[in-house]
Scaffold this active site. Structure first.
Site, PDB file in Angstrom:
ATOM      1  N   SER A 128       0.851  -1.189   0.000  1.00 25.44           N
ATOM      2  CA  SER A 128       0.000   0.000   0.000  1.00 25.44           C
ATOM      3  C   SER A 128       0.882   1.232   0.000  1.00 25.44           C
ATOM      4  CB  SER A 128      -0.890   0.022   1.252  1.00 25.44           C
ATOM      5  OG  SER A 128      -1.571   1.262   1.368  1.00 25.44           O
ATOM      6  N   TYR A 151      -1.289  -0.560  10.520  1.00 23.08           N
ATOM      7  CA  TYR A 151      -1.431  -0.877   9.098  1.00 23.08           C
ATOM      8  C   TYR A 151      -0.295  -0.270   8.283  1.00 23.08           C
ATOM      9  CZ  TYR A 151      -3.615  -1.508   4.516  1.00 23.08           C
ATOM     10  OH  TYR A 151      -3.882  -1.872   3.216  1.00 23.08           O
TER      11      TYR A 151
END
Length: 226
Positions: A128, A151
């Site tokens: 990501s 995350y």
């Protein structure tokens, strides 16, 4: 025919990756934590396989059920439940890292014997832009407002892990993809990209040949310079 395993394949980006690689002619094994959720992947012509990336026995059994493998797409991931620094603890951090980082290691290590038998082995790790520090600090990027720690840290680790696997596996093509800000349950479907757009980089990297790039990080516009 190319044989592919996709983890976290039951919905969203994973399910769209199944659809697109099936359309590209791949035999697709769709890794699912619960085979009760196998209906959508079966409709796409994929082969469901029970695979929980946090469970070594599940990973081993899944890979033992696959006769050959050319492409591994490590797509499974969790967002975590603590998005503010207050309340963050080691348990939350460990849970996110166990799925998003250690899970990739579990699956990849179990898959290596099959991939080494392939004439053109490929690994794609879905990372990501939230794991890319330069974009986290740049107000011009979608990632800038993100403050959650687990995350972002996990996806940064995925990018580094990808580079190190590529260095250790020179005969493989090992790359990381950035889906971008895609409308999924992760963000309450607020993303400005469709799931098709969000899988563009993953599909491009999953379908490269032996002369394709390795140790790179790509989004749908191409290579992202480290």
């Amino acid at each position: 025919m190319t044989t592919t395993l996709i983890t976290g394949a039951g919905r969203s980006l994973g399910l769209e990756t199944v659809r697109r690689l099936r359309d590209a002619g791949h035999t697709v094994y769709a890794g699912l934590r619960d085979l009760a959720d196998a209906g959508p992947v079966r409709e796409l012509g994929a082969i469901p396989v029970q695979l929980d990336v946090t469970d070594q026995a599940s990973v081993d059994a899944a890979l033992a059920s696959i006769p050959e493998l050319d492409v591994l797409v490590n797509n499974a991931g969790v967002l975590g439940t603590r998005h503010a620094l207050d309340g963050l603890d080691a348990t939350e951090m460990t849970q996110v890292l166990d799925t998003n980082v250690v899970g990739i290691v579990r699956v990849t290590q179990a898959a290596l014997p099959l991939l080494r038998a392939s004439a053109s082995p490929v690994i794609v790790n879905v990372a990501s832009g939230v794991g890319f520090a330069r974009w986290l600090l740049d107000p011009a990027h979608d990632e800038f407002p993100v403050t959650a720690v687990p995350y972002a840290a996990s996806k940064a680790a995925v990018i580094a892990l990808t580079v190190q696997y590529a260095k250790n596996l020179p005969g493989f093509r090992v790359n990381a993809s950035d889906p971008g800000y895609t409308a999924t349950a992760f963000n309450g479907f607020s993303g400005h990209q469709t799931v098709t757009e969000g899988t563009d980089a993953t599909i491009a990297l999953a379908t490269i040949g032996p002369d394709g790039p390795t140790a790179e990080f790509h989004n749908r516009d191409g290579r992202i310079d480290y």
